[in-house]
Every structure is written in structure tokens, then in C-alpha cells.
Design a protein around this motif. Structure first.
Motif, PDB file in Angstrom:
ATOM      1  N   TYR A 263     -20.998  36.674  42.400  1.00 17.18           N
ATOM      2  CA  TYR A 263     -22.286  36.009  42.604  1.00 17.18           C
ATOM      3  C   TYR A 263     -22.198  35.057  43.798  1.00 17.18           C
ATOM      4  N   VAL A 264     -21.117  34.275  43.842  1.00 14.63           N
ATOM      5  CA  VAL A 264     -20.967  33.305  44.950  1.00 14.63           C
ATOM      6  C   VAL A 264     -20.837  34.057  46.281  1.00 14.63           C
ATOM      7  N   GLY A 265     -20.045  35.132  46.287  1.00 17.99           N
ATOM      8  CA  GLY A 265     -19.854  35.916  47.511  1.00 17.99           C
ATOM      9  C   GLY A 265     -21.156  36.536  48.004  1.00 17.99           C
ATOM     10  N   LYS A 266     -22.006  36.917  47.073  1.00 17.06           N
ATOM     11  CA  LYS A 266     -23.253  37.598  47.455  1.00 17.06           C
ATOM     12  C   LYS A 266     -24.364  36.612  47.843  1.00 17.06           C
ATOM     13  N   HIS A 267     -24.489  35.524  47.059  1.00 17.56           N
ATOM     14  CA  HIS A 267     -25.654  34.645  47.249  1.00 17.56           C
ATOM     15  C   HIS A 267     -25.346  33.367  48.028  1.00 17.56           C
ATOM     16  N   LYS A 270     -25.789  26.850  47.869  1.00 14.34           N
ATOM     17  CA  LYS A 270     -25.315  25.627  48.538  1.00 14.34           C
ATOM     18  C   LYS A 270     -24.420  24.812  47.599  1.00 14.34           C
ATOM     19  N   ARG A 271     -24.859  24.756  46.341  1.00 22.08           N
ATOM     20  CA  ARG A 271     -24.102  24.018  45.319  1.00 22.08           C
ATOM     21  C   ARG A 271     -23.999  24.889  44.083  1.00 22.08           C
ATOM     22  N   VAL A 272     -22.852  24.880  43.472  1.00 27.79           N
ATOM     23  CA  VAL A 272     -22.678  25.731  42.298  1.00 27.79           C
ATOM     24  C   VAL A 272     -21.808  25.029  41.267  1.00 27.79           C
ATOM     25  N   VAL A 273     -22.061  25.333  40.001  1.00 30.26           N
ATOM     26  CA  VAL A 273     -21.143  24.890  38.953  1.00 30.26           C
ATOM     27  C   VAL A 273     -20.752  26.123  38.149  1.00 30.26           C
ATOM     28  N   PRO A 289     -15.565  27.667  51.836  1.00 29.75           N
ATOM     29  CA  PRO A 289     -15.675  26.231  52.155  1.00 29.75           C
ATOM     30  C   PRO A 289     -17.120  25.782  52.372  1.00 29.75           C
ATOM     31  N   GLU A 290     -18.028  26.747  52.591  1.00 34.96           N
ATOM     32  CA  GLU A 290     -19.429  26.404  52.834  1.00 34.96           C
ATOM     33  C   GLU A 290     -20.175  26.038  51.545  1.00 34.96           C
ATOM     34  N   VAL A 291     -19.569  26.340  50.400  1.00 36.42           N
ATOM     35  CA  VAL A 291     -20.240  26.095  49.112  1.00 36.42           C
ATOM     36  C   VAL A 291     -19.678  24.816  48.484  1.00 36.42           C
ATOM     37  N   GLU A 292     -20.594  23.982  47.972  1.00 35.18           N
ATOM     38  CA  GLU A 292     -20.124  22.768  47.268  1.00 35.18           C
ATOM     39  C   GLU A 292     -19.961  23.098  45.783  1.00 35.18           C
ATOM     40  N   PHE A 293     -18.768  22.858  45.268  1.00 35.77           N
ATOM     41  CA  PHE A 293     -18.498  23.165  43.858  1.00 35.77           C
ATOM     42  C   PHE A 293     -18.519  21.891  43.031  1.00 35.77           C
TER      43      PHE A 293
END
Ligand code: 13P
Ligand code: SF4
Length: 351
Positions: A263-267, A270-273, A289-293
């Protein structure tokens, strides 16, 4: 007393040579690991990668392994289903399971002629501990004629008593498939009650569930998810189906560990948990690194038994060998292979 294995004797030294040799591997985890920490891991990583070649061994790493294992010594990585497929396919003589005991047993069931090692025999699972083969026999007596679908997070004994296995990534398909084959509208599903309830929401097949739980995922609450949303506007919530249904209901997406990574690779949110074991976020963050976890930290104490020193010790001493009684293994294999016949994506090979 036998000779002390090299890895447990003393800390291995971080020499300029090791630093050079492992520089490219460090790039894979640099986003989530300070250099000072790398200095501790790098000598083990170099030693493990060398020994793997000497012993014709592969390391199968579950998505919950820590980043230095997941990104730097594994040959194959993935969710339970992907690792099972890889165990069945590998040509290596030795499989070292960087995961928990039921995963190593599944590898042995699928590759009985290979040496399968688990670096720490205490790496169990609360789901696997919640049910025995005798429990399944009693269930079958109570509900004659109904198929038993068993999550792979179980012992070989339990798998042997079951009609088919499933993982979190194929559970709905497996339930529907086996119900069709048996000509019934109800199946028994063991041992994860929450996975069963989450599957039941996606199918017309009725499910009789066992009451086992994952000690990591059962701790998440719906209120916690609402709190993450309030504190982190716009956050995308991904949950594992071992979470209670009210938690999954609050999520934007639910799926296996690899499905969440996908899901993260596809979409690229910006921020995900990631509502699951916490090493997952580190592993995915290393590549995105572009995604804030946002990182809730529920650790699986069993998965965390596997460390670099344990892996090196395992390869040096060829311990601890996982064995399964051949009569049990044969019946368990039938249930696992029936599951593998369900078409699913292939395992991602480590770069
Ligand atoms: P996955 O099959 O989704 O990787 O799950 C395995 C597991 O143990 C989750 O807790
Ligand atoms: Fe078992 Fe839960 Fe740990 Fe997975 S995270 S191995 S289901 S205890």
C-alpha cells in the motif's frame, strides 16, 4: 564443554575494512539507523553474509525483523505466505528462519530434505500456543462435516488435523474455496478469533472461530486509532487483520504485512501509521524516506528473540535444527499445499 562459538565469545570489531565492505548495505538502512548503531551491527552482518555462502544457506526474514536483519542479511523477505512459498522453492541446503518457530516448522514441512534452523527456540507465538492438535480433533467431533481452516500461526500438530491452512493474505479466498469444495456454508477457523471475525465481514460463509489472539495486535484499540487521527491530521491508517474488528473498522486499509508494505509503495501517503508490530514501520521507512511514519510501538517479544549475534551463532553451530515427526509433517504438508494452490503474488527477492 564444547568450543565457544566465535560470535558469543567477544564483540566483533568494526574495522575500516568492515566499514568499506558494508558501506553499500548501510545505505539501505541509513534513513532509520545512526552510524554509531551501524558500527555495532556491521561486523556481524559481514560475518553472517560470508558464512551463508560457505554453508549454502539462505536466510528467510519475516517483515517484523529489525532493519539490520531485514535489509542487510536476508535473502528473501516477506509475509508468512511469501516465506512459505520461498521455503518450498529454494535450492539452498540450509534455511535459517529469521522469524518465529511456526514459520521454521512450515519451512521444514515444505522442505523435509533441507536443514532448517531457528536461531532461538524460544521464538514462539501466542496464537500458536493457544491451540493443540487435540483441540482441533474435539472441534471436528463437535461439528462433523465442517472443514477446518487453520492459520499458519500454529504448530505442525494443529496443521496436521486441519483441512487447509491460510495466512492473513489469502484467508478469504481459502475460506470460500474450502466451503465450495465441502459443499457447506460454514467453516471452522482456528486459532485467531479476530482474523476470523475480520474475514467473516468479507464473505457470505459463516465462520465458527477459536478464541486465540495475537498478543501484539490485541492490544490496539479503536480509541487509539481515533487519537492518532486527531494528533496527526491526514494520517493514513493501515491495520493488520489480527487486530480486533473495531480497530480494523477505524483503518483505511487492512491486509497482511506485505499488503501494508505494498500500500505504501503504491500510494505514497504523506503520513502513515502501521497498526502492527513496530519493526515493520522501520523497514518500510528505510525504503520510503518521503513518507512520515507515526510509530506506535507494540513489539513482538518472540520475533525480537532473533538478533544478528543469534543468527551468526546459528550459522556457526548449525543450531537449532527444527524437526517435525514425518507422519505429522505429511498430513500438515497436505494442508499447507492446499493453501499454496491458491494463486497469490510471488515473493520479493532481496536486492
Ligand atoms: P503476515 O502473514 O501478515 O506476515 O502475519 C504474520 C504474523 O505473525 C503477524 O503477526
Ligand atoms: Fe504471533 Fe503476534 Fe508475534 Fe505474529 S506478532 S508472531 S501473531 S505473537
Amino acid at each position: 564443554m564444547g568450543e565457544m562459538p566465535r560470535s558469543f565469545e567477544k564483540e566483533l570489531a568494526y574495522t575500516p575494512e568492515i566499514a568499506r565492505e558494508t558501506a553499500d548495505l548501510y545505505k539501505r538502512v541509513a534513513h532509520v539507523m545512526p552510524e554509531i548503531e551501524w558500527a555495532v551491527h556491521a561486523p556481524y552482518i559481514a560475518a553472517i553474509n560470508k558464512l551463508k555462502k560457505e554453508k549454502n544457506a539462505v536466510i528467510l526474514a519475516h517483515n517484523y525483523m529489525t532493519p539490520e536483519i531485514f535489509h542487510c542479511v536476508s535473502d528473501f523477505r516477506g509475509d508468512s505466505l511469501q516465506l512459505a512459498r520461498e521455503a518450498a522453492a529454494t535450492d539452498a541446503k540450509v534455511i535459517v528462519q529469521a522469524g518465529v518457530h511456526f514459520m521454521a516448522e512450515t519451512s521444514k514441512i515444505l522442505s523435509p530434505d533441507k536443514t532448517v534452523l531457528i536461531p532461538d527456540t524460544r521464538a514462539g507465538c501466542s496464537l500458536a500456543a493457544s491451540i493443540t492438535g487435540a483441540d482441533v480433533r474435539l472441534l471436528k467431533q463437535k461439528y462433523p462435516g465442517l472443514p477446518v481452516v487453520t492459520y499458519v500461526n500454529t504448530s505442525a500438530d494443529v496443521k496436521a488435523e486441519s483441512d487447509v491452512c491460510c495466512t492473513s493474505s489469502n484467508a478469504v479466498a481459502v475460506v470460500e474455496d474450502i466451503a465450495r469444495e465441502f459443499g457447506v456454508d460454514t467453516v471452522i477457523m482456528t486459532p485467531d478469533e479476530y482474523l476470523a471475525l475480520n474475514v467473516a465481514k468479507q464473505t457470505k460463509i459463516k465462520i465458527i472461530a477459536w478464541k486465540g489472539h495475537c498478543e501484539v495486535h490485541e492490544r490496539f484499540t479503536a480509541q487509539e486509532i481515533r487519537d492518532y487521527r486527531e494528533a496527526n491530521p491526514g494520517v493514513v491508517v493501515l491495520a493488520h487483520p489480527e487486530c480486533p474488528p473495531e480497530v480494523v473498522a477505524e483503518a483505511d486499509f487492512a491486509g497482511s504485512t506485505s499488503a501494508m508494505i505494498g500500500y505504501v509503495g503504491k500510494h505514497h501517503p504523506k503520513r502513515v501509521v502501521m497498526v502492527t508490530e513496530c519493526s515493520m514501520s522501520d523497514n518500510v521507512a528505510a525504503e520510503h524516506p518521503e513518507v512520515e511514519f507515526i510509530k506506535p510501538c507494540n513489539l513482538c517479544p518472540h520475533m525480537k528473540r532473533i538478533t544478528l549475534p543469534q543468527l551468526l551463532h546459528s550459522l556457526e553451530t548449525m543450531t537449532y535444527e527444527v524437526t517435525v515427526d514425518p507422519a505429522i509433517a505429511e498430513r500438515a504438508k497436505a494442508a499447507v499445499e492446499r493453501m499454496l494452490a491458491v494463486k497469490m503474488p510471488v515473493v520479493a527477492k532481496a536486492a
